[in-house]
Write a protein that holds these residues in place. Structure first.
Motif, mmCIF file in Angstrom:
data_model
loop_
_atom_site.group_PDB
_atom_site.id
_atom_site.type_symbol
_atom_site.label_atom_id
_atom_site.label_comp_id
_atom_site.label_asym_id
_atom_site.label_seq_id
_atom_site.Cartn_x
_atom_site.Cartn_y
_atom_site.Cartn_z
ATOM 1 N N SER A 35 0.853 -1.175 0.000
ATOM 2 C CA SER A 35 0.000 0.000 0.000
ATOM 3 C C SER A 35 0.897 1.236 0.000
ATOM 4 C CB SER A 35 -0.898 -0.019 1.235
ATOM 5 O OG SER A 35 -1.666 1.145 1.289
ATOM 6 N N VAL A 75 -2.032 -2.046 -3.616
ATOM 7 C CA VAL A 75 -3.272 -1.394 -3.188
ATOM 8 C C VAL A 75 -2.979 0.079 -2.991
ATOM 9 C CG1 VAL A 75 -5.049 -1.344 -1.405
ATOM 10 C CG2 VAL A 75 -3.961 -3.504 -2.016
ATOM 11 N N LYS A 77 -3.903 3.841 -1.257
ATOM 12 C CA LYS A 77 -4.579 4.472 -0.124
ATOM 13 C C LYS A 77 -5.430 5.597 -0.688
ATOM 14 C CE LYS A 77 -0.949 3.704 3.255
ATOM 15 N NZ LYS A 77 0.022 4.335 4.136
#
Length: 81
Positions: A35, A75, A77
């Motif tokens: 992330s 991924v 944020k």
């Protein structure tokens, strides 16, 4: 494995403090989730996904050495409103 990915990702991004790497181990596969800040996603993916594929290749090779099946997921944020 998590430390390897974290080191590689932090060397690629501008916002190193927003890098979060988590590792989830299942019965047959280990998932490493990366992330990063929204502005750094492009740096992790690279042109045509080349950097992301290189990260996956390195992790897969390290996992094979330990007889583990490992996958990497990227991924983003979300910015808070």
């Amino acid at each position: 494995m998590k430390n390897l990915v974290e080191l590689l990702v932090k060397s690629l991004v501008d916002n190193q403090e927003q890098v979060n790497v988590s590792e989830t181990s299942g019965s047959s596969i280990t998932v490493i989730e990366i992330s990063v800040a929204p502005e750094d996603v492009g740096k992790i993916i690279g042109k045509e996904g080349r950097i992301a594929n290189a990260l996956r290749t390195v992790v897969k090779a390290a996992g094979a050495k330990q007889n583990k099946k490992v996958t990497v997921e990227i991924v983003t944020k979300d910015k808070e409103a």
